[in-house]
Write a protein that holds these residues in place. Sequence first.
Motif, PDB file in Angstrom:
ATOM      1  N   TYR A   1       0.852  -1.199   0.000  1.00 46.20           N
ATOM      2  CA  TYR A   1       0.000   0.000   0.000  1.00 46.20           C
ATOM      3  C   TYR A   1       0.883   1.242   0.000  1.00 46.20           C
ATOM      4  O   TYR A   1       1.881   1.309   0.723  1.00 46.20           O
TER       5      TYR A   1
ATOM      6  N   ALA B   1      -7.802   2.314  -3.569  1.00 44.96           N
ATOM      7  CA  ALA B   1      -7.243   1.129  -2.910  1.00 44.96           C
ATOM      8  C   ALA B   1      -8.323   0.069  -2.771  1.00 44.96           C
ATOM      9  O   ALA B   1      -9.517   0.372  -2.734  1.00 44.96           O
ATOM     10  N   LEU B   2      -7.892  -1.168  -2.713  1.00 47.82           N
ATOM     11  CA  LEU B   2      -8.776  -2.294  -2.447  1.00 47.82           C
ATOM     12  C   LEU B   2      -8.645  -2.680  -0.984  1.00 47.82           C
ATOM     13  O   LEU B   2      -7.616  -2.446  -0.355  1.00 47.82           O
ATOM     14  N   SER B   3      -9.689  -3.298  -0.448  1.00 48.68           N
ATOM     15  CA  SER B   3      -9.646  -3.764   0.927  1.00 48.68           C
ATOM     16  C   SER B   3      -9.364  -5.261   0.920  1.00 48.68           C
ATOM     17  O   SER B   3     -10.157  -6.045   0.391  1.00 48.68           O
ATOM     18  N   VAL B   4      -8.229  -5.651   1.473  1.00 41.44           N
ATOM     19  CA  VAL B   4      -7.831  -7.054   1.525  1.00 41.44           C
ATOM     20  C   VAL B   4      -7.516  -7.399   2.979  1.00 41.44           C
ATOM     21  O   VAL B   4      -6.597  -6.831   3.577  1.00 41.44           O
ATOM     22  N   ASN B   5      -8.289  -8.319   3.541  1.00 41.35           N
ATOM     23  CA  ASN B   5      -8.114  -8.709   4.949  1.00 41.35           C
ATOM     24  C   ASN B   5      -8.135  -7.487   5.858  1.00 41.35           C
ATOM     25  O   ASN B   5      -7.300  -7.332   6.759  1.00 41.35           O
ATOM     26  N   GLN B   6      -9.086  -6.579   5.562  1.00 38.76           N
ATOM     27  CA  GLN B   6      -9.298  -5.361   6.341  1.00 38.76           C
ATOM     28  C   GLN B   6      -8.109  -4.402   6.272  1.00 38.76           C
ATOM     29  O   GLN B   6      -7.949  -3.536   7.135  1.00 38.76           O
ATOM     30  N   LYS B   7      -7.280  -4.562   5.240  1.00 42.58           N
ATOM     31  CA  LYS B   7      -6.163  -3.644   5.023  1.00 42.58           C
ATOM     32  C   LYS B   7      -6.246  -3.062   3.616  1.00 42.58           C
ATOM     33  O   LYS B   7      -6.722  -3.723   2.691  1.00 42.58           O
ATOM     34  N   LYS B   8      -5.778  -1.829   3.444  1.00 45.96           N
ATOM     35  CA  LYS B   8      -5.779  -1.192   2.136  1.00 45.96           C
ATOM     36  C   LYS B   8      -4.617  -1.709   1.287  1.00 45.96           C
ATOM     37  O   LYS B   8      -3.496  -1.828   1.787  1.00 45.96           O
TER      38      LYS B   8
ATOM     39  N   ASN C   1      -3.023  -1.185  -2.817  1.00 43.43           N
ATOM     40  CA  ASN C   1      -3.160  -0.536  -4.124  1.00 43.43           C
ATOM     41  C   ASN C   1      -1.909  -0.668  -4.995  1.00 43.43           C
ATOM     42  O   ASN C   1      -1.745   0.059  -5.970  1.00 43.43           O
TER      43      ASN C   1
END
Length: 248
Positions: free
Chosen positions: A205, A212-219, A221
């Motif tokens: 990120y 940004a995309l949310s992956v496992n509650q994390k940003k 990009n």
Amino acid sequence: MITGKRWISSLLVIVFVFLVFTQWNKPSEAQADLSQANQFADVLQQKGLTVSEWSIYARETESQSNKSLQKVELELESKLPNFSWTHEKEGSKIVGVRQIGNFKERVVATADSQILKQDGQVYILYQLIGKNWSEKVKNQASNIITKSLSKIFNKKPKIFTCVKGTMGDKLESVLQGMKSDLLKTFHATELEHVKEGAFISVSAYTKQWNDALSVNQKKMNFQMAIRENDVDHKTTVTLGSPIITVEY
């Protein structure tokens, strides 16, 4: 009596109002943002790699609702008459392709129904592919994408960028160094990585870009992949935002 200064001020107000209603209120043309592709290409070239392939994807966040794939196909054929169209996946997908110079355009419309004439949700994806990068290529690509996006999408689409570079040196012993160098260059924080021999893939990120995309509650990009090919002894570095969208 209106003085000279008041007359000029009044004139400026009239001109401003005229511009607002005649120009700014016109439907905005979908303008392709190639800044990420340009940044990726510059970084790869600065590190001694040659841009071998790049791809720009565009899609709207919303589907074409309550439309049949057949209707969407007719609309696309009318708007993009120079494309060659084919049906795939038993009629639930149509693909349009056009080769324009050194660029390849691809439009994919996918329906959630396998019945061609049945109304439903239709999703449209646009792709432009090229083999090298320069200021001339960037300007040509921008013109092509801008014209096509204005015909295909009703709203500003989301842009996905991917650039691949190659070099003739082996990097197996310095994969970690290249990974760290690229993360530092893009001011990116690593979220996760996969390493298998002469291959490493990283998801990260960076605050440089808003999306940004949310992956496992994390940003997330930014993605990178570094691979050494034992066949031709070339090293390939692939950069993507927000994700890598080509094979690596």
